[in-house]
Write an enzyme that holds these catalytic residues in place. Structure first.
Site, PDB file in Angstrom:
ATOM      1  N   GLY A   1      11.766  80.212 -62.337  1.00 33.59           N
ATOM      2  CA  GLY A   1      12.448  79.684 -61.162  1.00 33.59           C
ATOM      3  C   GLY A   1      13.800  80.315 -60.881  1.00 33.59           C
ATOM      4  O   GLY A   1      14.161  80.549 -59.727  1.00 33.59           O
TER       5      GLY A   1
ATOM      6  N   THR B   1       2.665  75.180 -62.556  1.00 29.82           N
ATOM      7  CA  THR B   1       3.126  74.692 -61.247  1.00 29.82           C
ATOM      8  C   THR B   1       1.971  74.790 -60.261  1.00 29.82           C
ATOM      9  O   THR B   1       1.139  75.689 -60.368  1.00 29.82           O
ATOM     10  CB  THR B   1       4.292  75.602 -60.788  1.00 29.82           C
TER      11      THR B   1
ATOM     12  N   THR C   1       5.349  80.609 -57.698  1.00 32.97           N
ATOM     13  CA  THR C   1       5.360  80.051 -59.054  1.00 32.97           C
ATOM     14  C   THR C   1       5.888  81.118 -60.009  1.00 32.97           C
ATOM     15  O   THR C   1       5.757  82.315 -59.733  1.00 32.97           O
ATOM     16  CB  THR C   1       3.966  79.576 -59.497  1.00 32.97           C
ATOM     17  N   GLY C   2       6.482  80.676 -61.109  1.00 30.31           N
ATOM     18  CA  GLY C   2       7.019  81.639 -62.078  1.00 30.31           C
ATOM     19  C   GLY C   2       8.427  81.235 -62.486  1.00 30.31           C
ATOM     20  O   GLY C   2       8.852  80.102 -62.254  1.00 30.31           O
TER      21      GLY C   2
END
Ligand code: ASP
Length: 309
Positions: free
Chosen positions: A231, A177, A228-229
Site C-alpha cells: 500500500g 485484498t 492491490t499490493g
C-alpha cells in the site's frame, strides 16, 4: 434487433505469493464473487450494486484478507480499509481503520450515497455505520484461527514493526485484498476495494485501499481500476488514477495501461502489486508483478467467466 450496450465485470482477490494449496480456494472465491455480481449486472443492476455484491462475497469468504479472515494489526486487532467510486458523477466513499464491521465496502457505499463525506476513519466510521442501520459485530466475529497463528508467528519473529518507509512490504507476506470493477448497461463504471491491510501493521496504519486515486478510481469517460499490493508504494504512485491517466493517453488500452502502471510502481518505488482495469467500453486489463494474483472477469462479448490465480 436493438444492439445491447456492453456490460463487464472484473474482480481480484489479491496479488501475492499465494501458496499452491490455497490456489483453488482463491479461484473458487473470485469466481463466486464474479457470479454474484454478474447475476445482478445481467438483470439490469447498476455497476455500484455489482461491485458491492462481488466484494461482499469475498469479504464473507475467509480465504481473503477482507472482512472476516482479515490479517491482524500489531495490537492483535482487525482494522479494515475500503473504498468505492462511481464514474458518472465521480462520487466516492471510503472507510479507514474501521473496526467491528463485517462488510466495510457497504459502509463506504452508504458514505458515498447518503452523505457529502468521502472518507471516514476509526470510531467515526463505525458510528456512521450504526447511524445508517448497518450492523456492527465483535472482533471475534472477524478474527479467524489462521490469522491468530500468523499473528503469533509474526510477534515471535519480531516482525511486528511499523512498515518501513524506505522499502515497500514484501509480497511474500499474506495478501488477499479484494476488489471489483464493473461497467453497467447505462455506461456507468464503478470500482471498489476492501482489505484488512498488511499483516502486523501499526495500529492506525491506513493503506491505499481506502484512498480514492490509489486503491480505487472510476471515471465514465475513461474507465475504472482497483489496486492491490504494497500500500505504501501504491499510494506514492497514486496507482489507480495513474492507470486512468495512462489509458487517457494510450487510446483506451486497459491491458497496456495496467502493465505500464505496474512497471511504474516497480521502477519508482520497488513496490509489488497488481491492478484490474476496465475501459469505458468494457475492455479488460490486468497486470501484476507478484508471483500470483487471484482474478476473474466476464463481459457481454464472451461466453463464460475467465479466472486465473
Ligand atoms: N494494498 C493493501 C494495503 O496495503 C494490501 C494488499 O493489497 O495486499 O493495505
Amino acid at each position: 434487433m436493438k444492439r445491447q450496450r456492453p456490460v463487464s465485470l472484473v474482480v481480484h482477490g489479491g496479488a501475492w505469493n499465494i501458496p499452491d494449496d490455497e490456489a483453488d480456494a482463491h479461484r473458487r472465491g473470485v469466481l463466486n464473487a464474479l457470479k454474484a455480481g454478474w447475476d445482478l449486472l445481467r438483470d439490469g443492476g447498476t455497476a455500484v450494486e455489482a461491485v458491492e455484491r462481488s466484494i461482499n462475497v469475498m469479504e464473507n469468504d475467509e480465504t481473503f484478507n477482507a472482512g472476516r479472515g482479515s490479517v491482524l494489526n500489531a495490537a492483535g486487532e482487525i482494522e479494515l480499509d475500503a473504498s468505492i467510486m462511481e464514474g458518472k458523477g465521480l462520487r466516492a466513499g471510503g472507510v479507514a481503520a474501521v473496526q467491528n464491521i463485517a462488510n466495510p465496502i457497504s459502509v463506504a457505499r452508504v458514505i458515498m450515497e447518503k452523505s457529502d463525506i468521502v472518507l471516514l476513519v476509526g470510531l467515526g466510521a463505525t458510528r456512521f455505520a450504526k447511524e445508517h442501520g448497518i450492523a456492527t459485530c465483535g472482533q471475534d466475529a472477524l478474527i479467524t484461527g489462521r490469522e491468530i497463528s500468523r499473528w503469533r508467528e509474526a510477534q515471535a519473529s519480531g516482525t511486528a514493526t511499523p512498515v518501513s518507509r524506505k522499502k515497500a512490504p514484501g509480497r511474500s507476506a499474506p495478501g488477499g485484498t479484494v476488489g471489483a470493477v464493473a461497467l453497467d448497461a447505462d455506461g456507468t463504471i464503478a470500482s471498489g476495494t476492501s482489505t484488512g491491510g498488511t499483516p502486523n501493521k501499526h495500529q492506525g496504519r491506513v493503506g491505499d485501499s481506502s484512498l480514492i486515486g490509489c486503491g480505487t478510481y472510476a471515471d465514465n469517460e475513461i474507465g475504472g481500476v482497483s489496486s492491490t499490493g504494497g500500500g505504501e508504494a501504491i499510494i506514492r504512485v497514486v496507482m489507480a488514477k495513474s492507470v486512468i491517466d495512462m489509458m487517457r493517453s494510450n487510446g483506451d488500452d486497459p491491458e497496456q495501461a495496467a502493465k505500464d502502471a505496474i512497471a511504474l510502481l516497480k521502477k519508482r518505488t520497488g513496490g509489488e502489486g497488481g491492478v484490474i482495469v476496465l475501459n469505458a467500453s468494457g475492455g479488460v486489463g490486468t497486470a501484476f508483478n507478484t508471483p500470483r494474483m487471484a482474478r476473474a472477469f466476464i463481459t457481454s462479448s464472451i461466453k463464460g467467466p475467465i479466472a486465473a490465480v
